[in-house]
Write an enzyme that holds these catalytic residues in place. Structure first.
Site, short mmCIF file in Angstrom:
data_model
loop_
_atom_site.label_atom_id
_atom_site.label_comp_id
_atom_site.label_asym_id
_atom_site.label_seq_id
_atom_site.Cartn_x
_atom_site.Cartn_y
_atom_site.Cartn_z
N SER A 83 16.13 17.24 79.72
CA SER A 83 15.95 18.27 80.11
C SER A 83 14.67 17.08 80.71
CB SER A 83 14.77 18.65 78.79
OG SER A 83 13.80 19.30 79.33
N GLU B 295 11.28 11.11 64.28
CA GLU B 295 11.46 12.26 63.53
C GLU B 295 12.48 11.61 62.74
OE1 GLU B 295 13.67 14.25 67.06
OE2 GLU B 295 11.60 15.06 68.49
N ARG C 239 24.66 9.90 73.21
CA ARG C 239 24.24 11.42 72.54
C ARG C 239 25.44 11.51 74.58
NH1 ARG C 239 20.12 15.54 72.61
NH2 ARG C 239 19.78 14.06 70.20
N ARG D 236 11.69 7.64 68.24
CA ARG D 236 11.34 9.08 67.60
C ARG D 236 11.33 8.67 66.58
NH1 ARG D 236 13.19 12.75 72.68
NH2 ARG D 236 12.24 11.20 74.19
N ARG E 123 23.11 14.37 65.70
CA ARG E 123 22.87 14.03 67.07
C ARG E 123 21.24 13.64 66.83
NH1 ARG E 123 21.69 19.28 70.34
NH2 ARG E 123 19.99 19.78 69.56
N HIS E 124 21.08 12.62 65.88
CA HIS E 124 19.39 12.52 65.87
C HIS E 124 19.57 11.02 65.77
CE1 HIS E 124 18.02 16.53 66.40
NE2 HIS E 124 16.66 16.24 67.31
N GLU F 190 22.62 19.76 74.76
CA GLU F 190 21.27 19.74 75.89
C GLU F 190 21.76 18.13 75.76
OE1 GLU F 190 17.38 19.26 74.46
OE2 GLU F 190 17.69 18.28 77.01
#
Lengths: 526, 323
Positions: free
Chosen positions: A452, A300, A500, A298, A306-307, A449
């Site tokens: 998903s 991001e 996670r 990712r 948490r990333h 979360e």
């Protein structure tokens, strides 16, 4: 202040170590110069010649001795008076006159070894032992002796080793960038008296191999392996097939904004940010139930606890007959199985980790608790937080909800069903009874979360319609739509990030603690 | 309708805001336009294009100028007429209002009855639609089983059972109760109460959550239920409500009792209360007390230790479940 003193202390230690190293080097020189004599040539009556020293580099010489070694974890009273060989790390060494105490460490197990000057052990040998640098790997021949009063600070506390031979297999540099004791010191915020010396996250990650030697990290990564194994075992038992999806992909699979571009010969390609398309294609290709374990990327630029930019994804996809709850409940039960497995099989690991990072034990219900979106809106409204019928939950609201659910049902894991359609991606199947909702679900651990998932639209025409409704360029996702043109069973699935899940299960505060070599926007090394 | 922007823009024909260069050879006078405040009547008809009077000032000026205009008196008279008419209208509306008020008062006499009706209806549904009950699997709450069946025509207790992570596996007795509760078919018409039964390692036998603080004890759950519903279980109006309350406490103690003598003492008090009637506390209908006592006796496996009278009562209670 504390840091300062720590610095000066470590400086002092470093100086000492440097001096020691100098001495050792001189000795080594001396020894090299006089191969016929041993290092303690000054002491004419060295009775321990040939019982200590540095082993030549082990290169799998056929003439090497055949010895059986005992693991530290097996050291106990049943071995008393036996002479055994042990290979382990030197955790700490302390010389006191004619004695030298060594703490041996092997993963989370520690034991005490004692070198006493005697008829067979010379002063020179004790001196040599006391100068071995910390973290070196040593071979020891020793007799197991009982310690009636117990050894403080060691895991094998009912016995100690009386050393008769000591050899260095691989020596460590005397100066360590971080001390293992500091790195494994428990974090007790309310304990005023405990030492406040800590190793900060970046130092840990820069010297990850040393950091990983702490008992806590050993336990964390064994537990992580356990999660992965339980995931595989549970799904294989239920007839799932493990597939491997490509990580180099031609087009951005989901949103498109957060993908890494890599040069690919004359053109460019992307790193997969989710194996979803390939899972779905496997379903369209009649694999019925599939799962995959692999890296997910990712791009991001978010520096949060948490990333990560690269993490291990555990993904599954499954065809169902009439209702996506078949899949949702299967995933829920999968989690329950994993949690049960961890609770029953990884007790020691969890308790070791809790010693350093105290956390409340993870609670869950069997069967997992399923809440509907309208239901939780009511719960939140009672707590004074109004959520619109078609609004997504923000991270703070998710946390609050986690606390509410925990207070009511005492569970850290729950499933939230029937999300508003507006906040889900275009390939999510709308709810047949209420156009505002969708057949999608999120799963939460400790209010965060972790998964998903949803029933995917498996009809090419309807998918095109949904994509148009979301204003997505059809030409860009043509390959995705094409996958459903030749008939595809209804299916649903979801994916989790291994790091996670482990972080939340253990109640740790940072996902970098559960990634062996974490990748984030600011770190690509080591 | 954005006319001005669409229209052809013209240069102003008369430019009046440029600086006028006054000859210095002449006697200098104050600018009369700049000192409007001191102005007397003669200046007022000089209206400058740049001057913006607010409406209040304009009206004032108008009134000043119009004194002595002949139509003024007529206008004043007209206005007075209008004011009088308004006054009359106001009176009419007021009288209408009063009429309505009287009507309100008469209708208020009817309302209490309606309120009572809704109130009695509400008491039946006073329980929230979801209840969480934590139960210790070593002493399963058998009362739920009876309640489910006794109240099936008033409240549908839909039980979903969960196993909490503090319990490794469910013992047989709890499993039997669980399947009995979950498989009971309820009539669809009555209001539904969703009960989440969580088997958990807790110190007391039963805990239940309405708000944020758990209330412990099976009997307290029964008390709550009987108070918030209007069924045959409630004992508030019973002449023996004190006795029922104290016996409920005895049932709680029975579950917690550790020695045999303690238990037999409690059983004796139950026996006294039963004497020769059908149900405890001398009732002809089962009450919460019977439900609590049955559950407590069954949890402690005391069915065999009961004497003849209590034994028959126990069988009658059990029949409530199976019937």
């Amino acid at each position: 202040m504390i840091e300062d003193t720590a610095k000066t202390e470590s400086k002092k230690a470093a100086k000492k170590e440097a001096k020691k190293a100098e001495k050792a080097a001189k000795k080594a020189e001396h020894r090299a110069g006089n191969p016929s004599e041993n290092i303690s040539s000054l002491d004419e009556e060295d009775v321990s010649t040939g019982k200590y020293g540095t082993l030549p580099l082990i290169r799998s010489d056929p003439s090497s001795p055949k010895r059986t070694f005992t693991y530290l974890k097996d050291l106990n009273k049943s071995l008393i008076n036996n002479v055994i060989w042990v290979r382990s790390r030197l955790h700490a060494v302390r010389a006191r006159g004619k004695q030298c105490f060594i703490v041996l460490r092997e993963r989370e197990f520690t034991a005490q070894a004692l070198i006493n000057v005697s008829e067979t052990v010379s002063k020179a040998m004790v001196k040599f032992s006391s100068n071995i640098s910390k973290e070196s790997i040593i071979d020891i021949e020793a007799k197991v002796a009982e310690v009636p009063s117990g050894v403080g600070g060691c895991t094998q506390n009912d016995v100690e080793l009386i050393v008769s031979q000591i050899w260095i297999v691989s020596s460590s540099l005397p100066q360590l960038p971080l001390q293992i004791e500091d790195a494994s010191r428990p974090e007790k915020p309310d304990d005023e008296e405990s030492l406040k010396i800590r190793v900060n996250q970046d130092t840990r990650l820069d010297n990850r191999i040393l950091d990983l030697r702490t008992p806590t990290n050993q336990a964390i990564f064994r537990l992580e392996a356990g999660v992965c194994r339980l995931f595989r075992d549970c799904l294989t038992k239920q007839g799932f097939v493990e597939i491997h999806t490509p990580k180099i992909i031609p087009a951005a699979s989901e949103g498109g904004a957060n993908v890494f571009t890599v040069s690919y010969f004359k053109g460019s390609a992307y790193l997969a940010q989710s194996p979803q398309l390939y899972k779905q294609m496997a379903i369209a290709a009649d694999f019925d139930k599939v799962f995959t374990v692999g890296a997910v990327f990712r791009a991001e630029d978010s520096n949060t606890h948490r990333h990560l930019t690269e993490f291990t994804g555990l993904d599954l996809e499954m065809a169902f007959k009439y209702h996506y709850h078949e899949v949702m409940l299967l995933i829920g039960n999968l989690f329950t199985e994993i949690f049960k497995g961890l609770r029953d099989q990884y007790k020691t690991e969890i308790s070791i980790i809790n010693q350093q990072y105290p956390a409340e034990p993870f609670t869950f219900l069997d069967p997992p608790l399923v809440l509907q979106y309208p239901e939780i809106r009511k719960m939140l409204a009672e707590a004074g937080v109004e959520i619109g019928e078609e609004d997504d939950l923000s991270t703070p609201v998710e946390k609050l909800l986690g606390r509410l659910v925990k207070a009511k049902y005492d569970t850290d894991f729950y499933i939230l069903d029937k999300y508003p359609l507006a906040v889900r991606p275009f390939y999510t199947m709308p709810d047949p009874q209420n156009a505002k909702f969708s057949n999608s679900y999120d799963m939460f651990m400790r209010g965060e979360e972790i998964l998903s998932g949803a029933q995917r639209v498996h009809d090419a025409q309807f998918l095109t319609e949904r994509a148009k409704f979301h204003g997505i360029d059809i030409t860009k996702i043509a390959a995705y739509i094409d996958a459903f043109k030749y008939g595809c069973p209804p299916h649903a699935g979801g994916g989790i990030g291994l790091e996670r899940v482990v972080m939340l299960y253990l109640g740790l505060d940072n996902v970098r603690k559960t990634s062996m070599f974490p990748r984030d926007p600011k770190r690509v090394a080591p | 309708m954005n006319g001005p922007t669409k229209m052809y823009r013209m240069k102003p024909i008369v430019v009046h805001d440029f600086a006028v260069e006054l000859p210095k050879c002449m006697y200098r006078m104050n600018n009369i336009h700049s000192s409007r405040n001191k102005a007397d009547g003669t200046e007022d008809h000089v209206s400058l294009p740049n001057q913006k009077l607010d409406i209040f000032d304009q009206v004032k000026q108008f009134l000043k100028n119009s004194q002595g205009i002949p139509g003024m008196a007529e206008l004043e008279a007209k206005q007075n007429d209008i004011l009088k008419q308004l006054e009359q209208l106001k009176k009419q509306i007021h009288s209408l209002k009063c009429d309505l008020n009287i009507q309100n008062d008469t209708s208020s006499k009817v309302i209490p009855k309606v309120a009572q009706c809704t109130a009695s209806k509400r008491t039946k549904n006073n329980i929230p639609s979801t209840i969480v009950i934590n139960a210790n699997p070593d002493s399963p709450p058998y009362s739920l089983e009876i309640l489910q069946r006794l109240l099936q025509n008033q409240i549908a207790l839909v039980v979903t059972s969960y196993l909490h992570s503090t319990i490794a596996s469910l013992p047989d007795q709890a499993n039997v109760l669980k399947s009995s509760l979950e498989n009971f078919k309820l009539p669809a018409v009555v209001p539904v109460v969703n009960v989440s039964l969580i088997w958990k390692n807790i110190s007391s036998n039963v805990e239940f959550l309405i708000a944020h603080t758990p209330i412990s004890g099976e009997v307290n759950f029964l008390r709550y239920l009987s108070r918030s519903t209007d069924t045959q279980l409630s004992y508030d109006s019973d002449v023996k409500s004190n006795e029922i309350d104290s016996l409920l406490d005895q049932c709680y103690l029975l579950v917690r009792a550790k020695t045999k003598t303690e238990r037999s003492e409690i059983l004796q008090t139950l026996q006294k209360s039963l004497s020769k009637s059908q149900w405890l506390a001398g009732r002809s209908q089962p009450s919460v007390l019977d439900v609590a006592a049955y559950s407590a006796v069954r949890q402690c496996h005391l069915a065999k230790d009961l004497n003849v009278g209590l034994g028959k009562w126990y069988e009658r209670s059990q029949a409530l479940v199976t019937s």
